[in-house]
Design a protein around this motif. Structure first.
Motif, PDB file in Angstrom:
ATOM      1  N   MET A  94      45.234 -19.287 -30.129  1.00  0.00           N
ATOM      2  CA  MET A  94      44.484 -20.360 -29.457  1.00  0.00           C
ATOM      3  C   MET A  94      43.594 -19.766 -28.368  1.00  0.00           C
ATOM      4  O   MET A  94      43.656 -20.165 -27.204  1.00  0.00           O
ATOM      5  CB  MET A  94      45.448 -21.395 -28.887  1.00  0.00           C
ATOM      6  CG  MET A  94      46.384 -21.987 -29.920  1.00  0.00           C
ATOM      7  SD  MET A  94      45.540 -23.069 -31.096  1.00  0.00           S
ATOM      8  CE  MET A  94      45.335 -24.524 -30.093  1.00  0.00           C
ATOM      9  N   LYS A  95      42.778 -18.788 -28.724  1.00  0.00           N
ATOM     10  CA  LYS A  95      41.993 -18.068 -27.725  1.00  0.00           C
ATOM     11  C   LYS A  95      40.850 -18.896 -27.139  1.00  0.00           C
ATOM     12  O   LYS A  95      40.201 -18.465 -26.183  1.00  0.00           O
ATOM     13  CB  LYS A  95      41.454 -16.768 -28.304  1.00  0.00           C
ATOM     14  CG  LYS A  95      40.574 -16.910 -29.532  1.00  0.00           C
ATOM     15  CD  LYS A  95      40.291 -15.541 -30.132  1.00  0.00           C
ATOM     16  CE  LYS A  95      39.497 -15.633 -31.427  1.00  0.00           C
ATOM     17  NZ  LYS A  95      39.320 -14.298 -32.052  1.00  0.00           N
ATOM     18  N   LEU A  96      40.587 -20.085 -27.687  1.00  0.00           N
ATOM     19  CA  LEU A  96      39.553 -20.953 -27.134  1.00  0.00           C
ATOM     20  C   LEU A  96      40.148 -22.214 -26.522  1.00  0.00           C
ATOM     21  O   LEU A  96      39.430 -23.194 -26.295  1.00  0.00           O
ATOM     22  CB  LEU A  96      38.536 -21.316 -28.224  1.00  0.00           C
ATOM     23  CG  LEU A  96      37.778 -20.150 -28.850  1.00  0.00           C
ATOM     24  CD1 LEU A  96      36.815 -20.648 -29.914  1.00  0.00           C
ATOM     25  CD2 LEU A  96      37.036 -19.335 -27.792  1.00  0.00           C
ATOM     26  N   SER A  97      41.416 -22.182 -26.241  1.00  0.00           N
ATOM     27  CA  SER A  97      42.078 -23.345 -25.649  1.00  0.00           C
ATOM     28  C   SER A  97      41.404 -23.728 -24.334  1.00  0.00           C
ATOM     29  O   SER A  97      41.117 -22.875 -23.484  1.00  0.00           O
ATOM     30  CB  SER A  97      43.554 -23.034 -25.399  1.00  0.00           C
ATOM     31  OG  SER A  97      44.217 -24.142 -24.836  1.00  0.00           O
ATOM     32  N   GLY A  98      41.130 -25.019 -24.178  1.00  0.00           N
ATOM     33  CA  GLY A  98      40.495 -25.503 -22.966  1.00  0.00           C
ATOM     34  C   GLY A  98      38.988 -25.443 -22.984  1.00  0.00           C
ATOM     35  O   GLY A  98      38.335 -25.915 -22.040  1.00  0.00           O
ATOM     36  N   LYS A  99      38.387 -24.889 -24.038  1.00  0.00           N
ATOM     37  CA  LYS A  99      36.941 -24.782 -24.143  1.00  0.00           C
ATOM     38  C   LYS A  99      36.365 -25.985 -24.888  1.00  0.00           C
ATOM     39  O   LYS A  99      37.019 -26.595 -25.733  1.00  0.00           O
ATOM     40  CB  LYS A  99      36.543 -23.499 -24.887  1.00  0.00           C
ATOM     41  CG  LYS A  99      37.063 -22.218 -24.271  1.00  0.00           C
ATOM     42  CD  LYS A  99      36.433 -21.923 -22.921  1.00  0.00           C
ATOM     43  CE  LYS A  99      36.843 -20.555 -22.395  1.00  0.00           C
ATOM     44  NZ  LYS A  99      36.231 -20.262 -21.076  1.00  0.00           N
ATOM     45  N   VAL A 100      35.116 -26.297 -24.580  1.00  0.00           N
ATOM     46  CA  VAL A 100      34.381 -27.355 -25.268  1.00  0.00           C
ATOM     47  C   VAL A 100      33.192 -26.712 -25.976  1.00  0.00           C
ATOM     48  O   VAL A 100      32.415 -25.976 -25.349  1.00  0.00           O
ATOM     49  CB  VAL A 100      33.887 -28.435 -24.294  1.00  0.00           C
ATOM     50  CG1 VAL A 100      33.050 -29.478 -25.038  1.00  0.00           C
ATOM     51  CG2 VAL A 100      35.061 -29.092 -23.580  1.00  0.00           C
ATOM     52  N   ALA A 101      33.060 -26.981 -27.271  1.00  0.00           N
ATOM     53  CA  ALA A 101      32.006 -26.372 -28.075  1.00  0.00           C
ATOM     54  C   ALA A 101      31.157 -27.434 -28.751  1.00  0.00           C
ATOM     55  O   ALA A 101      31.676 -28.452 -29.222  1.00  0.00           O
ATOM     56  CB  ALA A 101      32.613 -25.455 -29.133  1.00  0.00           C
ATOM     57  N   LEU A 102      29.862 -27.201 -28.815  1.00  0.00           N
ATOM     58  CA  LEU A 102      28.931 -28.037 -29.566  1.00  0.00           C
ATOM     59  C   LEU A 102      28.336 -27.205 -30.684  1.00  0.00           C
ATOM     60  O   LEU A 102      27.763 -26.139 -30.434  1.00  0.00           O
ATOM     61  CB  LEU A 102      27.819 -28.565 -28.662  1.00  0.00           C
ATOM     62  CG  LEU A 102      26.651 -29.274 -29.360  1.00  0.00           C
ATOM     63  CD1 LEU A 102      27.125 -30.502 -30.129  1.00  0.00           C
ATOM     64  CD2 LEU A 102      25.565 -29.642 -28.352  1.00  0.00           C
ATOM     65  N   VAL A 103      28.462 -27.695 -31.914  1.00  0.00           N
ATOM     66  CA  VAL A 103      27.905 -27.032 -33.098  1.00  0.00           C
ATOM     67  C   VAL A 103      26.827 -27.939 -33.668  1.00  0.00           C
ATOM     68  O   VAL A 103      27.125 -29.008 -34.222  1.00  0.00           O
ATOM     69  CB  VAL A 103      28.981 -26.768 -34.164  1.00  0.00           C
ATOM     70  CG1 VAL A 103      28.375 -26.009 -35.351  1.00  0.00           C
ATOM     71  CG2 VAL A 103      30.151 -25.993 -33.572  1.00  0.00           C
ATOM     72  N   THR A 104      25.559 -27.554 -33.545  1.00  0.00           N
ATOM     73  CA  THR A 104      24.501 -28.375 -34.121  1.00  0.00           C
ATOM     74  C   THR A 104      24.495 -28.191 -35.637  1.00  0.00           C
ATOM     75  O   THR A 104      24.759 -27.101 -36.151  1.00  0.00           O
ATOM     76  CB  THR A 104      23.125 -28.017 -33.546  1.00  0.00           C
ATOM     77  OG1 THR A 104      22.755 -26.689 -33.934  1.00  0.00           O
ATOM     78  CG2 THR A 104      23.122 -28.125 -32.033  1.00  0.00           C
ATOM     79  N   GLY A 105      24.213 -29.266 -36.350  1.00  0.00           N
ATOM     80  CA  GLY A 105      24.230 -29.196 -37.812  1.00  0.00           C
ATOM     81  C   GLY A 105      25.598 -28.826 -38.343  1.00  0.00           C
ATOM     82  O   GLY A 105      25.711 -28.056 -39.290  1.00  0.00           O
ATOM     83  N   GLY A 106      26.636 -29.393 -37.742  1.00  0.00           N
ATOM     84  CA  GLY A 106      27.995 -28.979 -38.083  1.00  0.00           C
ATOM     85  C   GLY A 106      28.676 -29.806 -39.141  1.00  0.00           C
ATOM     86  O   GLY A 106      29.898 -29.734 -39.289  1.00  0.00           O
ATOM     87  N   SER A 107      27.918 -30.577 -39.916  1.00  0.00           N
ATOM     88  CA  SER A 107      28.548 -31.461 -40.897  1.00  0.00           C
ATOM     89  C   SER A 107      28.731 -30.825 -42.270  1.00  0.00           C
ATOM     90  O   SER A 107      29.371 -31.413 -43.137  1.00  0.00           O
ATOM     91  CB  SER A 107      27.732 -32.751 -41.047  1.00  0.00           C
ATOM     92  OG  SER A 107      26.446 -32.488 -41.588  1.00  0.00           O
ATOM     93  N   ARG A 108      28.177 -29.623 -42.464  1.00  0.00           N
ATOM     94  CA  ARG A 108      28.313 -28.987 -43.777  1.00  0.00           C
ATOM     95  C   ARG A 108      28.084 -27.482 -43.648  1.00  0.00           C
ATOM     96  O   ARG A 108      27.628 -26.984 -42.621  1.00  0.00           O
ATOM     97  CB  ARG A 108      27.322 -29.577 -44.775  1.00  0.00           C
ATOM     98  CG  ARG A 108      25.866 -29.360 -44.410  1.00  0.00           C
ATOM     99  CD  ARG A 108      24.938 -29.929 -45.465  1.00  0.00           C
ATOM    100  NE  ARG A 108      23.550 -29.577 -45.186  1.00  0.00           N
ATOM    101  CZ  ARG A 108      22.549 -29.796 -46.037  1.00  0.00           C
ATOM    102  NH1 ARG A 108      22.794 -30.360 -47.199  1.00  0.00           N
ATOM    103  NH2 ARG A 108      21.312 -29.446 -45.721  1.00  0.00           N
ATOM    104  N   GLY A 109      28.415 -26.776 -44.727  1.00  0.00           N
ATOM    105  CA  GLY A 109      28.110 -25.361 -44.829  1.00  0.00           C
ATOM    106  C   GLY A 109      28.678 -24.514 -43.714  1.00  0.00           C
ATOM    107  O   GLY A 109      29.827 -24.683 -43.284  1.00  0.00           O
ATOM    108  N   ILE A 110      27.864 -23.586 -43.222  1.00  0.00           N
ATOM    109  CA  ILE A 110      28.295 -22.658 -42.190  1.00  0.00           C
ATOM    110  C   ILE A 110      28.678 -23.407 -40.918  1.00  0.00           C
ATOM    111  O   ILE A 110      29.670 -23.084 -40.263  1.00  0.00           O
ATOM    112  CB  ILE A 110      27.193 -21.622 -41.906  1.00  0.00           C
ATOM    113  CG1 ILE A 110      27.046 -20.670 -43.105  1.00  0.00           C
ATOM    114  CG2 ILE A 110      27.485 -20.840 -40.636  1.00  0.00           C
ATOM    115  CD1 ILE A 110      25.864 -19.728 -43.016  1.00  0.00           C
ATOM    116  N   GLY A 111      27.919 -24.427 -40.555  1.00  0.00           N
ATOM    117  CA  GLY A 111      28.224 -25.180 -39.347  1.00  0.00           C
ATOM    118  C   GLY A 111      29.582 -25.843 -39.399  1.00  0.00           C
ATOM    119  O   GLY A 111      30.332 -25.822 -38.415  1.00  0.00           O
ATOM    120  N   ALA A 112      29.918 -26.428 -40.542  1.00  0.00           N
ATOM    121  CA  ALA A 112      31.229 -27.071 -40.690  1.00  0.00           C
ATOM    122  C   ALA A 112      32.348 -26.050 -40.587  1.00  0.00           C
ATOM    123  O   ALA A 112      33.383 -26.298 -39.953  1.00  0.00           O
ATOM    124  CB  ALA A 112      31.296 -27.811 -42.024  1.00  0.00           C
ATOM    125  N   ALA A 113      32.158 -24.893 -41.207  1.00  0.00           N
ATOM    126  CA  ALA A 113      33.182 -23.847 -41.151  1.00  0.00           C
ATOM    127  C   ALA A 113      33.382 -23.349 -39.729  1.00  0.00           C
ATOM    128  O   ALA A 113      34.510 -23.100 -39.292  1.00  0.00           O
ATOM    129  CB  ALA A 113      32.800 -22.685 -42.079  1.00  0.00           C
TER     130      ALA A 113
END
Length: 245
Positions: free
Chosen positions: A1-20
């Motif tokens: 859980m090395k990103l615990s407590g972090k907030v991330a925004l992934v643009t175009g995250g509904s498919r493909g590389i972004g979803a992964a």
């Protein structure tokens, strides 16, 4: 859980590389927000998958060609999640047409999403990122290698991202924020399936003669988003099976 407590925004995250990437960051403990443009069902699937695995995710409708949408999306993440630590500039479009035949409207949209959209999202995110913040751009190996006709405009947009990454890293390094650029080669997605006739041609150009997976790209993104990469900035990371050799 090395990103615990972090907030991330992934643009175009509904498919493909972004979803992964969204799923991988959530698995590492981050609260994840994704943007989607035209397919709410795909966004719902990604959010549902993350929640089913015990993670936290939200989806925000935003067209990356529309600066107002992007700014609203960043503001919404900050308001709902209490801040922002990681920006993944993943949204992108590709039009493969020779320059002489390229329509101006197609050019404008490609640049609006692939270049201006990255600038707008980054500018807005920088109002909120603190020391330890991460900006990760998803470029393309075509910034360095253009093996076929018809790719000049797309390659130009991705080369702009590689240069923007280097310049921005200089600007924000003293703030403890790193900026990196991932340049995937052929990756099996719905936009570039590994079972197409075109894929056979691409495999012939690679040292490792197979397509990559979106999950492999996500693994690199997770590293660059973590504290382990704190001394890495301004770099373009080729993850391409030797396509650029």
């Amino acid at each position: 859980m090395k990103l615990s407590g972090k907030v991330a925004l992934v643009t175009g995250g509904s498919r493909g590389i972004g979803a992964a990437i969204a799923k991988r960051l959530a698995r590492e403990g981050a609260k994840v927000a994704i943007t989607w443009s035209t397919n709410p069902d795909k966004a719902t699937e990604v959010v549902g998958s993350i929640k089913a695995a015990g993670g936290h995710a939200i989806a925000i409708q935003a067209d990356s060609a529309n600066p107002a949408d992007i700014r609203r999306a960043v503001a919404s993440v900050v308001e709902q999640e209490g801040g922002l630590d990681i920006l993944i500039n993943n949204a992108g479009v590709a039009t493969m047409v020779p320059v002489e035949e390229f329509q101006e409207a197609d050019f404008d949209r490609l640049i609006a999403v692939n270049v201006k959209g990255v600038y707008v999202a980054t500018q807005e995110a920088l109002r909120h990122l603190k020391a330890g913040g991460r900006i990760i751009n998803i470029g393309s190996i075509n910034a360095e290698v253009v093996p076929f006709p018809g790719m000049a405009i797309y390659a130009m947009s991705k080369a702009a991202i590689a240069t923007f990454t280097r310049g921005l890293a200089r600007e924000v390094g003293a703030r403890g924020i790193t900026v990196n650029n991932i340049q995937p080669g052929p990756v099996n997605t719905d936009m570039n399936p590994a079972d197409s006739d075109f894929a056979e041609t691409l495999r012939g150009l690679m040292a490792v003669p197979r397509y990559g997976s979106a999950e492999e790209i996500a693994g690199l993104a997770a590293y660059l988003a973590s504290d382990e990469s704190a001394f890495v900035t301004g770099a373009s990371w080729n993850i391409d099976g030797g396509f650029a050799l």
